[in-house]
Scaffold this motif. Structure first.
Motif, PDB file in Angstrom:
ATOM      1  N   PHE A   1      10.396   9.659  -3.207  1.00  0.00           N
ATOM      2  CA  PHE A   1      10.239   8.983  -1.914  1.00  0.00           C
ATOM      3  C   PHE A   1       9.180   7.890  -1.997  1.00  0.00           C
ATOM      4  O   PHE A   1       8.259   7.955  -2.810  1.00  0.00           O
ATOM      5  CB  PHE A   1       9.790   9.973  -0.840  1.00  0.00           C
ATOM      6  N   ILE A   2       9.316   6.898  -1.116  1.00  0.00           N
ATOM      7  CA  ILE A   2       8.226   5.977  -0.802  1.00  0.00           C
ATOM      8  C   ILE A   2       7.568   6.480   0.478  1.00  0.00           C
ATOM      9  O   ILE A   2       8.241   6.666   1.502  1.00  0.00           O
ATOM     10  CB  ILE A   2       8.730   4.541  -0.592  1.00  0.00           C
ATOM     11  N   ASP A   3       6.276   6.691   0.407  1.00  0.00           N
ATOM     12  CA  ASP A   3       5.538   7.133   1.584  1.00  0.00           C
ATOM     13  C   ASP A   3       4.712   5.964   2.109  1.00  0.00           C
ATOM     14  O   ASP A   3       3.713   5.568   1.512  1.00  0.00           O
ATOM     15  CB  ASP A   3       4.624   8.312   1.225  1.00  0.00           C
ATOM     16  N   ALA A   4       5.158   5.391   3.219  1.00  0.00           N
ATOM     17  CA  ALA A   4       4.476   4.236   3.802  1.00  0.00           C
ATOM     18  C   ALA A   4       3.760   4.591   5.096  1.00  0.00           C
ATOM     19  O   ALA A   4       3.213   3.708   5.767  1.00  0.00           O
ATOM     20  CB  ALA A   4       5.494   3.129   4.073  1.00  0.00           C
ATOM     21  N   ARG A   5       3.738   5.855   5.438  1.00  0.00           N
ATOM     22  CA  ARG A   5       3.172   6.267   6.728  1.00  0.00           C
ATOM     23  C   ARG A   5       1.695   5.907   6.821  1.00  0.00           C
ATOM     24  O   ARG A   5       0.869   6.373   6.039  1.00  0.00           O
ATOM     25  CB  ARG A   5       3.354   7.769   6.913  1.00  0.00           C
ATOM     26  N   GLY A   6       1.375   5.021   7.784  1.00  0.00           N
ATOM     27  CA  GLY A   6       0.003   4.622   8.020  1.00  0.00           C
ATOM     28  C   GLY A   6      -0.610   3.777   6.928  1.00  0.00           C
ATOM     29  O   GLY A   6      -1.828   3.568   6.900  1.00  0.00           O
ATOM     30  N   ARG A   7       0.220   3.270   6.013  1.00  0.00           N
ATOM     31  CA  ARG A   7      -0.306   2.554   4.857  1.00  0.00           C
ATOM     32  C   ARG A   7      -0.072   1.041   4.901  1.00  0.00           C
ATOM     33  O   ARG A   7      -0.587   0.321   4.056  1.00  0.00           O
ATOM     34  CB  ARG A   7       0.299   3.125   3.572  1.00  0.00           C
ATOM     35  N   VAL A   8       0.738   0.569   5.834  1.00  0.00           N
ATOM     36  CA  VAL A   8       1.058  -0.859   5.905  1.00  0.00           C
ATOM     37  C   VAL A   8       0.289  -1.494   7.066  1.00  0.00           C
ATOM     38  O   VAL A   8       0.529  -1.159   8.230  1.00  0.00           O
ATOM     39  CB  VAL A   8       2.572  -1.077   6.094  1.00  0.00           C
ATOM     40  N   PRO A   9      -0.642  -2.382   6.763  1.00  0.00           N
ATOM     41  CA  PRO A   9      -1.420  -3.026   7.829  1.00  0.00           C
ATOM     42  C   PRO A   9      -0.514  -3.715   8.847  1.00  0.00           C
ATOM     43  O   PRO A   9       0.407  -4.442   8.480  1.00  0.00           O
ATOM     44  CB  PRO A   9      -2.270  -4.046   7.067  1.00  0.00           C
TER      45      PRO A   9
ATOM     46  N   GLY B   1       0.767  -1.250   0.000  1.00  0.00           N
ATOM     47  CA  GLY B   1       0.000   0.000   0.000  1.00  0.00           C
ATOM     48  C   GLY B   1       0.791   1.290   0.000  1.00  0.00           C
ATOM     49  O   GLY B   1       0.200   2.374  -0.111  1.00  0.00           O
ATOM     50  N   ALA B   2       2.127   1.245   0.140  1.00  0.00           N
ATOM     51  CA  ALA B   2       2.918   2.477   0.120  1.00  0.00           C
ATOM     52  C   ALA B   2       2.865   3.111  -1.266  1.00  0.00           C
ATOM     53  O   ALA B   2       2.681   2.431  -2.275  1.00  0.00           O
ATOM     54  CB  ALA B   2       4.364   2.186   0.513  1.00  0.00           C
ATOM     55  N   ILE B   3       3.027   4.426  -1.327  1.00  0.00           N
ATOM     56  CA  ILE B   3       2.947   5.143  -2.597  1.00  0.00           C
ATOM     57  C   ILE B   3       4.253   5.890  -2.862  1.00  0.00           C
ATOM     58  O   ILE B   3       5.071   6.086  -1.961  1.00  0.00           O
ATOM     59  CB  ILE B   3       1.770   6.141  -2.612  1.00  0.00           C
ATOM     60  N   LEU B   4       4.436   6.308  -4.114  1.00  0.00           N
ATOM     61  CA  LEU B   4       5.605   7.074  -4.517  1.00  0.00           C
ATOM     62  C   LEU B   4       5.225   8.543  -4.650  1.00  0.00           C
ATOM     63  O   LEU B   4       4.233   8.882  -5.316  1.00  0.00           O
ATOM     64  CB  LEU B   4       6.151   6.549  -5.850  1.00  0.00           C
ATOM     65  N   VAL B   5       6.025   9.416  -4.029  1.00  0.00           N
ATOM     66  CA  VAL B   5       5.734  10.849  -4.045  1.00  0.00           C
ATOM     67  C   VAL B   5       7.019  11.634  -4.276  1.00  0.00           C
ATOM     68  O   VAL B   5       8.125  11.112  -4.117  1.00  0.00           O
ATOM     69  CB  VAL B   5       5.092  11.307  -2.709  1.00  0.00           C
ATOM     70  N   ASP B   6       6.845  12.917  -4.641  1.00  0.00           N
ATOM     71  CA  ASP B   6       8.013  13.794  -4.712  1.00  0.00           C
ATOM     72  C   ASP B   6       8.118  14.590  -3.420  1.00  0.00           C
ATOM     73  O   ASP B   6       7.399  14.329  -2.446  1.00  0.00           O
ATOM     74  CB  ASP B   6       7.951  14.688  -5.953  1.00  0.00           C
ATOM     75  N   GLU B   7       8.998  15.580  -3.398  1.00  0.00           N
ATOM     76  CA  GLU B   7       9.252  16.319  -2.158  1.00  0.00           C
ATOM     77  C   GLU B   7       8.056  17.152  -1.703  1.00  0.00           C
ATOM     78  O   GLU B   7       7.965  17.546  -0.536  1.00  0.00           O
ATOM     79  CB  GLU B   7      10.485  17.222  -2.327  1.00  0.00           C
ATOM     80  N   THR B   8       7.102  17.375  -2.615  1.00  0.00           N
ATOM     81  CA  THR B   8       5.899  18.136  -2.243  1.00  0.00           C
ATOM     82  C   THR B   8       4.758  17.221  -1.809  1.00  0.00           C
ATOM     83  O   THR B   8       3.694  17.709  -1.411  1.00  0.00           O
ATOM     84  CB  THR B   8       5.423  18.984  -3.431  1.00  0.00           C
ATOM     85  N   GLY B   9       4.951  15.909  -1.910  1.00  0.00           N
ATOM     86  CA  GLY B   9       3.886  14.973  -1.604  1.00  0.00           C
ATOM     87  C   GLY B   9       3.058  14.573  -2.817  1.00  0.00           C
ATOM     88  O   GLY B   9       2.095  13.803  -2.686  1.00  0.00           O
TER      89      GLY B   9
ATOM     90  N   ARG C   1       7.318   7.803  10.333  1.00  0.00           N
ATOM     91  CA  ARG C   1       7.112   9.239  10.526  1.00  0.00           C
ATOM     92  C   ARG C   1       7.491  10.094   9.328  1.00  0.00           C
ATOM     93  O   ARG C   1       7.114  11.263   9.256  1.00  0.00           O
ATOM     94  CB  ARG C   1       7.915   9.716  11.749  1.00  0.00           C
ATOM     95  N   GLU C   2       8.259   9.523   8.380  1.00  0.00           N
ATOM     96  CA  GLU C   2       8.712  10.313   7.236  1.00  0.00           C
ATOM     97  C   GLU C   2       8.844   9.431   6.006  1.00  0.00           C
ATOM     98  O   GLU C   2       9.040   8.216   6.114  1.00  0.00           O
ATOM     99  CB  GLU C   2      10.053  10.975   7.548  1.00  0.00           C
ATOM    100  N   PRO C   3       8.730  10.036   4.822  1.00  0.00           N
ATOM    101  CA  PRO C   3       8.914   9.260   3.594  1.00  0.00           C
ATOM    102  C   PRO C   3      10.351   8.770   3.473  1.00  0.00           C
ATOM    103  O   PRO C   3      11.282   9.385   4.000  1.00  0.00           O
ATOM    104  CB  PRO C   3       8.570  10.262   2.484  1.00  0.00           C
ATOM    105  N   ILE C   4      10.532   7.676   2.733  1.00  0.00           N
ATOM    106  CA  ILE C   4      11.848   7.072   2.536  1.00  0.00           C
ATOM    107  C   ILE C   4      12.418   7.549   1.201  1.00  0.00           C
ATOM    108  O   ILE C   4      11.816   7.312   0.149  1.00  0.00           O
ATOM    109  CB  ILE C   4      11.737   5.536   2.515  1.00  0.00           C
ATOM    110  N   PRO C   5      13.588   8.199   1.178  1.00  0.00           N
ATOM    111  CA  PRO C   5      14.161   8.653  -0.091  1.00  0.00           C
ATOM    112  C   PRO C   5      14.663   7.472  -0.914  1.00  0.00           C
ATOM    113  O   PRO C   5      15.417   6.633  -0.426  1.00  0.00           O
ATOM    114  CB  PRO C   5      15.313   9.562   0.344  1.00  0.00           C
ATOM    115  N   VAL C   6      14.260   7.408  -2.183  1.00  0.00           N
ATOM    116  CA  VAL C   6      14.640   6.292  -3.042  1.00  0.00           C
ATOM    117  C   VAL C   6      15.024   6.794  -4.432  1.00  0.00           C
ATOM    118  O   VAL C   6      14.672   7.897  -4.833  1.00  0.00           O
ATOM    119  CB  VAL C   6      13.490   5.263  -3.185  1.00  0.00           C
ATOM    120  N   ARG C   7      15.750   5.934  -5.162  1.00  0.00           N
ATOM    121  CA  ARG C   7      16.096   6.193  -6.562  1.00  0.00           C
ATOM    122  C   ARG C   7      16.435   4.858  -7.228  1.00  0.00           C
ATOM    123  O   ARG C   7      16.740   3.885  -6.534  1.00  0.00           O
ATOM    124  CB  ARG C   7      17.269   7.163  -6.666  1.00  0.00           C
TER     125      ARG C   7
END
Length: 508
Positions: free
Chosen positions: A294-302, A253-261, A325-331
């Motif tokens: 970023f990968i944003d997994a906050r509150g998204r993983v059961p 359920g995590a999503i991919l976002v940029d620095e603005t969300g 608490r924060e998105p994970i930086p990825v590339r």
């Protein structure tokens, strides 16, 4: 060490899953395994987070798994080979369980199945959440060490295949730079991938295509070398190797976002679970436009991120990142090589006495783009196939191999920037030609970068020749599919001829 005591035995080069499973299946026949490092350490198999793709769920079957595999392979899978390998999934899981692998199960003892990109069903069998490779290798290494017919030579670095009249006669290896020659008519190449050729890779730095170089120098045919899969979500930290943020994170359920969300994959078919090449190029484009990804997994993983992904959590914490608490930086980072030593249905190469298994081989399962988690499955299934082929093979008498000078220990550091610039996520004619010009003199030399440069050269030559974009191979100057999907096979002499012609034409 007396190499004579190992003469005549099959030799397995590589201490990852493919090599060790082959050795186990050959029991009780005596076999020698050569590994440059201690078993269970510097193998890509150990680092595999996602799991083993296997159609063992009640809503799944090998036919559906095949449909997904062929779609990901983008026209270049060998459908018969893929069908054969995928049909062995249930037996592969059962074999690993019997060896002692502890896969994740529910309260009723049923395997927990995860979802990964481009799979139409939950079919990823995993262990300890995201520690599947480590758990499988723990069990396999223990089984190998307990098997009396397997001799493991750790700290032994295979450097050349020895041949005569188109057939294998031995292996030239080194321990502490002292030459060791083992006479044998049967060699299994199981050396893993090529990620160490790139500035950023999820593979151990020592995986830079040694098996491909040895096979190529011995005259073996290689196929589809241009197809290098870049995992879209490696932890964005300097150097190589880099930590992998498993695709299973997005599967939960995590999503991919940029620095603005901004969720930049939202309008792409499949979104975050689109095929890996699509996701990798999307991230690459965002980075090229000056964004962070970023990968944003906050509150998204059961059940909570740390409980489900302990390995990724520990890796993030080591770099001061809290996934809750924060998105994970990825590339993107180089992750898996779909091409390799061309093999038939039994894992035999074009050189008599040489088999290949695992990532170093090209079986036809992966095509232009590997479906997530099919690699561990391929290693286990094909290890049994290779062992049966060896058992049924007729061999000539063992002879003393001809003397060959021991090559220096190889180091890919000097070619990483060249290969990365030439054969990265996005490719074009000029970058590939520049890379070939730089790699050719290194590949035909005798320095520590000769073998890494050779493998990089082979990749660049085949990428230049493929004038289309398909799967993991994307040419910005040829962005569309060719009318017909063709597998390309070449030998070292072919590649050197083509490279030398290109360099000569540029000089003129």
């Amino acid at each position: 060490m007396s190499a004579a005591s190992f003469a005549g035995r099959p030799v397995v080069i590589g201490g990852g899953l493919a090599g060790l499973m082959t050795a186990l299946h050959l029991a009780p026949r005596h076999v020698t395994v050569l590994s440059p490092v201690a078993l269970g350490t510097e193998a890509s198999s150990v680092w595999a987070q996602g799991g083993v793709a296997a159609s063992v769920g009640p809503d799944d079957d090998a036919g559906q798994h095949l449909v997904d595999t062929l779609a990901a392979g983008d026209g270049l899978c060998d459908a018969a080979a893929a069908q054969r390998i995928l049909a062995g999934a249930a037996d592969a899981i059962d074999t690993l369980v019997k060896i002692g692998t502890r896969f994740d199960r529910d309260a009723a003892g049923v395997l927990r199945l995860g979802l990964e990109a481009a799979h139409g069903r939950r079919r990823i069998v995993h262990a300890s959440g995201d520690s599947t490779g480590r758990e499988i290798m723990r069990a396999v290494v223990a089984a190998v060490r307990a098997c009396p017919s397997i001799t493991v030579l750790e700290g032994v670095d295979a450097r050349r295949l020895l041949t005569a009249d188109g057939a294998v006669t031995g292996v030239l290896a080194a321990r502490n730079n002292e030459a060791i020659t083992i006479a044998t008519r049967q060699v299994v190449m199981a050396t893993g991938g090529i990620g160490g050729l790139f500035l950023r890779s999820t593979n151990p730095a020592g995986c830079f295509g040694q098996g491909l170089a040895m096979a190529a120098r011995a005259g073996a045919a290689l196929a589809d070398l241009e197809f290098v899969q870049f995992h879209p979500t490696a932890l964005d930290t300097p150097g190589t190797p880099v930590a992998l943020v498993s695709e299973a994170v997005r599967g939960e359920g995590a999503i991919l976002v940029d620095e603005t969300g901004r969720r930049f994959m939202a309008d792409v078919p499949g979104a975050e679970l689109a095929p890996r090449d699509v996701v990798a190029r999307a991230l690459w484009s965002e980075l090229a436009d000056g964004h962070q990804t970023f990968i944003d997994a906050r509150g998204r993983v059961p059940g909570g991120f740390a409980a489900h992904f302990p390995t990724v959590t520990a890796l993030c914490h080591a770099h001061g990142i809290d996934p809750d608490r924060e998105p994970i930086p990825v590339r993107p980072a180089a992750h898996y090589h779909m091409g390799g030593i061309a093999v038939d249905a039994e894992g035999r190469s074009t050189i008599a006495g040489l088999w290949a298994c695992g990532e170093v081989s090209r079986t036809g399962l992966h095509g232009a783009n590997r479906l997530a988690s099919n690699s561990l499955l391929e290693a286990v299934v094909c290890a049994r196939t290779v062992s049966r082929s060896i058992e049924g093979a007729e061999t000539a008498p063992v002879v003393a191999p001809r003397a060959v000078a021991l090559p220096v220990r190889q180091d890919p550091a000097g070619v990483r920037r060249i290969v990365s610039n030439a054969a990265g996520v996005l490719r074009d004619r000029q970058a590939l030609r520049t890379g070939i010009e730089a790699l050719l003199p290194l590949a035909i030399g005798n320095g520590a970068e000769a073998d890494p440069a050779l493998v990089g050269l082979l990749i660049a030559v085949t990428a230049l020749q493929r004038r289309e974009s398909r799967g993991a191979h994307f040419r910005t100057d040829w962005p569309h599919h060719a009318t017909v999907a063709l597998t390309r096979t070449l030998t070292l002499s072919d590649a050197l001829r083509d490279a030398e012609m290109l360099v000569s034409a540029v000089a003129a």
